[in-house]
Design a protein around this motif. Structure first.
Motif, short mmCIF file in Angstrom:
data_model
loop_
_atom_site.label_atom_id
_atom_site.label_comp_id
_atom_site.label_asym_id
_atom_site.label_seq_id
_atom_site.Cartn_x
_atom_site.Cartn_y
_atom_site.Cartn_z
N PHE A 187 39.91 44.42 44.84
CA PHE A 187 40.81 44.08 45.93
C PHE A 187 40.76 42.58 46.24
O PHE A 187 41.72 42.01 46.77
CB PHE A 187 40.46 44.87 47.19
N ARG A 197 43.47 47.28 38.53
CA ARG A 197 43.63 48.50 39.31
C ARG A 197 43.94 49.72 38.44
O ARG A 197 43.46 50.82 38.72
CB ARG A 197 44.69 48.32 40.39
N SER A 269 47.19 51.56 45.82
CA SER A 269 46.11 50.92 46.58
C SER A 269 45.38 51.93 47.46
O SER A 269 44.15 51.92 47.57
CB SER A 269 46.68 49.79 47.45
#
Length: 304
Positions: A187, A197, A269
């Motif tokens: 992040f 990711r 996310s």
């Protein structure tokens, strides 16, 4: 997929949280386990337990909406500071009414700290921004933001009790901690290096591929792949995020000229954040198997 089991409430958590089970037991005392009334009651108990587990988050959303609609712009106490005080009051109420244990509150504090550190960094690099005002803030981050992460922690810890969650084939805890640490680091580092990711999503899918969650409702338990649970909770958080941005609690760069729906890409996310959140919860509630004492279940599965 559901399986029948005893209607006895688990001997964990605040006593008030066994109330739904007592109500269901009275309602179903003389009914078949497979009738329409029994199935309807099971569904109602499931919905009510989910809502009760999400109490902290629901109250936070209600406060954000109320502040956006009715809090006066010229009030002596800045809106951001009022939101901080309201969040503190919610947390104090959760403890005062024994809706969270002291140990859980410490775990939720960890959510708060982890979230606030991320907020300070993300606002500094322009990922999103908050309205200015008030004195209770760190940099450009009002202190109420940490409570939004705490709300996720509160939900996960309370749902562990309310549904007496058990797991089969839960991955080794050390492996989950390593992956969660890599997710948290990404992040930050993706602003300066490669964004990993999707590699991390793949790692989570492999790590939890065989893990199944057993969620006790009343007479039945719901079995669900943990990865699917990650996706569903991430979806609900994304919906809450749309409410929060619509209420002006924060905005993303593409919302600067007017509100629009949060990008579906944010689901990725939130899926990654769910992995971090679950690992944080396991520091307070270690994942148990269906055979562990206090479940009232008997299955042939094992954790590994």
């Amino acid at each position: 997929m559901a399986g029948a089991r005893s209607g006895a409430a688990p001997d964990v958590g605040p006593a008030s949280e066994a109330g739904l089970d007592r109500w269901a037991r009275r309602r179903l005392a003389h009914t078949s386990e497979h009738g329409v009334r029994a199935l309807g009651t099971e569904f109602l108990v499931f919905v009510l337990k989910q809502a009760w587990a999400a109490l902290f988050g629901g109250l936070m959303l209600a406060v954000l909406i109320a502040a956006a609609l009715w809090y006066p712009d010229d009030a002596a106490l800045a809106r951001n500071d009022a939101l901080v005080l309201a969040a503190l009051a919610i947390q104090a109420g959760m403890l005062a009414f024994r809706l969270e244990t002291g140990r859980e509150a410490l775990g939720i504090l960890l959510f708060h700290l982890v979230g606030t550190v991320m907020e300070v960094f993300k606002t500094s690099v322009g990922s999103w921004e908050y309205a200015a005002g008030g004195v209770l803030h760190i940099g450009a981050v009002p202190l109420y933001t940490g409570f939004m992460y705490a709300a996720v922690g509160s939900y996960l810890m309370r749902v562990m009790r309310l549904h007496d969650l058990r797991f089969t084939h839960y991955p080794p805890l050390l492996a989950t901690v390593v992956v969660a640490a890599a997710v948290y680091a990404n992040f930050y580092t993706h602003h300066y290096w490669y964004d990993l990711r999707w590699v991390l999503v793949a790692a989570i899918l492999v790590l939890y591929a065989r893990c199944v969650m057993h969620a006790r409702i009343f007479r039945r338990s719901l079995r669900m792949p943990v990865v699917l649970a990650f996706v569903l909770v991430a979806l609900f958080i994304w919906i809450a995020e749309n409410v929060g941005t619509a209420a002006g609690a924060w905005i993303y760069p593409d919302q600067a000229d007017g509100w629009r729906m949060v990008s579906l890409a944010k689901l990725g996310s939130w899926f990654l954040l769910m992995n971090i959140s679950v690992v944080l919860v396991t520091l307070v509630h270690r994942p148990a198997t269906p055979e562990d004492p206090g479940t009232g279940r008997s299955t042939a599965s094992s954790t590994h």
